[in-house]
Design an enzyme around this catalytic site. Structure first.
Site, short mmCIF file in Angstrom:
data_model
loop_
_atom_site.label_atom_id
_atom_site.label_comp_id
_atom_site.label_asym_id
_atom_site.label_seq_id
_atom_site.Cartn_x
_atom_site.Cartn_y
_atom_site.Cartn_z
N HIS A 201 26.99 61.56 59.15
CA HIS A 201 27.19 60.30 59.87
C HIS A 201 28.62 59.80 59.73
O HIS A 201 29.41 60.30 58.92
CB HIS A 201 26.21 59.24 59.36
CG HIS A 201 26.40 58.86 57.91
ND1 HIS A 201 27.28 57.88 57.50
CD2 HIS A 201 25.80 59.33 56.79
CE1 HIS A 201 27.21 57.78 56.18
NE2 HIS A 201 26.33 58.64 55.73
N CYS A 217 24.71 61.67 51.40
CA CYS A 217 24.90 62.14 52.77
C CYS A 217 26.34 62.59 52.99
O CYS A 217 27.22 62.37 52.17
CB CYS A 217 24.53 61.06 53.77
SG CYS A 217 22.75 60.93 54.02
#
Length: 241
Positions: A201, A217
């Protein structure tokens, strides 16, 4: 290769039943209209891309009704700037590879090249590795912090998520925006049809690129995730090693 190693730590039944398991991305698995139809991008699987100058590549931009500020790329080590490099990953074109040791993400291109981006990764205790696929894509995603994170950080209380049994809907979370931790785009990684709760992301924190500071992440500069997102289709294979 190993399957997603973090999965051994997560209870799938708890994730699917409660929807509030802690994740590497500090988000939860909340159903929503986040799937973007796959589409071909001529620059990835066709002609080799011609990158613009860095002052253009990382300039301020308007996207989806939000104003993304310019990135002071001079303050980021040059190896983490977006660039085309020889593909030495051993993976076929159209694959995402994250090399955690070097903080690089590669998207493999034809003719032996790859697009390389600098990334921020998970701090100690949140690292993961393995193979997955991109099953969903989201444009300016909403952020749903897990309950455990809100309990640890009271400032996140306004974003606590609740489930309305009467309507079958989740309430709360942080609306999309320039300060949203998921940034301008998100790619959702699945293994065997199950959401791993890991994401690739964007992030407004450009100074985290090249470091291990997130909850696990893979984060990119917003300008870079927008570029990667435009190249990637659903069902794109992902390898993290």
């Amino acid at each position: 290769m190993n399957t997603i190693s973090r999965r051994k730590f997560l209870s799938r039944s708890a994730v699917l039943t409660a929807g509030l398991a802690a994740s590497a991305c500090s988000t939860i698995n909340v159903p929503g209209p986040v799937t973007t139809p796959a589409r071909r991008f001529g620059g990835s699987l066709g002609l080799q891309p011609d990158l613009p100058p860095k002052e253009v590549m990382y300039a301020a931009m308007s996207d989806g009704g939000f104003n993304i500020p310019a990135i002071p790329y001079e303050q980021i080590p040059e190896q983490f700037h977006r660039q085309v490099v020889p593909n030495r990953t051993g993976e076929k074109p159209g694959t995402i590879i994250v090399e955690t040791g070097s903080h690089f993400l590669y998207y493999t291109l034809p003719n032996g090249n790859a697009m390389r981006y600098g990334v921020g990764l998970g701090r100690a205790g949140f690292e993961w590795s393995g193979r997955a696929i991109v099953e969903r894509k989201s444009h300016w995603p909403k952020w749903f912090p897990p309950e455990e994170m809100v309990d640890r950080e009271p400032r996140l209380e306004p974003y606590r998520v609740s489930y309305d049994e009467a309507t079958g809907e989740y309430n709360g979370g942080m609306e999309p925006g320039i300060n949203n931790p998921l940034g301008a785009r998100a790619l959702y990684l699945y293994e065997d049809g199950v959401d791993t709760l890991y994401r690739i992301h964007g992030s407004p924190e450009w100074n985290s690129i090249g470091k291990s500071v997130s909850s696990g992440c893979v984060r990119l500069i917003n300008q870079d995730i927008i570029d990667l997102y435009s190249r990637v289709e659903t069902d794109t294979p992902v390898l993290v090693r």
